[in-house]
Design a protein around this motif. Sequence first.
Motif, short mmCIF file in Angstrom:
data_model
loop_
_atom_site.label_atom_id
_atom_site.label_comp_id
_atom_site.label_asym_id
_atom_site.label_seq_id
_atom_site.Cartn_x
_atom_site.Cartn_y
_atom_site.Cartn_z
N GLY A 160 50.43 15.75 -24.88
CA GLY A 160 48.98 16.10 -23.49
C GLY A 160 47.92 16.27 -24.95
N ASP A 161 46.51 15.81 -24.07
CA ASP A 161 45.16 16.70 -24.41
C ASP A 161 44.75 18.04 -24.35
N PHE A 186 39.69 19.80 -30.41
CA PHE A 186 39.78 18.56 -29.47
C PHE A 186 41.11 17.49 -30.12
N GLY A 187 42.67 17.44 -29.33
CA GLY A 187 43.92 17.49 -29.79
C GLY A 187 44.47 16.90 -29.04
N THR A 247 33.44 25.55 -19.54
CA THR A 247 33.45 25.99 -18.25
C THR A 247 34.66 25.20 -17.31
N ARG A 248 35.71 24.80 -19.01
CA ARG A 248 37.26 24.67 -17.94
C ARG A 248 38.08 26.08 -19.32
N ARG A 249 37.95 26.68 -19.91
CA ARG A 249 38.08 27.59 -20.28
C ARG A 249 39.58 28.67 -19.23
N ARG A 295 44.69 23.24 -21.77
CA ARG A 295 44.72 21.49 -21.46
C ARG A 295 43.43 21.20 -20.38
N VAL A 296 43.27 19.64 -21.19
CA VAL A 296 42.28 18.79 -21.06
C VAL A 296 42.56 18.13 -20.51
N SER A 297 43.18 17.91 -18.72
CA SER A 297 43.69 17.04 -18.21
C SER A 297 42.88 15.89 -17.65
N GLY A 298 42.88 14.42 -17.79
CA GLY A 298 41.65 13.72 -17.16
C GLY A 298 40.62 13.32 -17.72
#
Length: 205
Positions: free
Chosen positions: A50-51, A71-72, A190-192, A169-172
């Motif tokens: 995933g991202d 970002f990977g 904002t999502r760490r 995890r950078v979902s969606g």
Amino acid sequence: MDNIFSNANAVSFSIGVVSGIASNLIFQIFWSMYQVHKIRKKQIPIDIEGDWGEYIEHSVTEGGLAHQYSFGKIYRDESRGMYLFDGTNYRNDGSQFCHWQTITSYLDIQQKRYLYIFAAQMDGESDKTYYGFGVISLAQDAQGHLVPIQGHYNSANIDNKTMPHTMLRVSGFGYSGEETGQKIIDFINTRRCPDSPKIINMSRP
């Protein structure tokens, strides 16, 4: 007559020895199969694809401009039989700093870690390549899956030291090459992860 009985006893003894060895061998085979079955049943599911967003606290160039965000994507390459981790590192003003691609990797389930060697290029300098290696630590989440929790890397001529980083995890997110670095920075901020170091957006206005 005695010789006949002696030979019969010897044959019986030999048959007994052979039978004992065969029985033990069969037992060992089935025991080994049973152990493999137990290991497979207990195998921990892997959830690393995933991202992923990274915050690299100490990633600051000599000139003072930080490039603390990456970002990977982790994905399975079946043709090579391994997981690959490719991505882009961003300066804190949102501009691209460098890009990396995995050359080879190894997923160490026993030690709960993902190891990879990468090749990277500075943005705008496609004729120059440098190399490094990274380690991503894994841990079981609430569902019992092994997931990335943090990592570190060493590069040959950028940073030149061990650089620890978070894994988020950078979902969606729907990232594409057209997304700006600033949007990625804002998203990571904002999502760490709750246990990540304090993230400060040092972007220029």
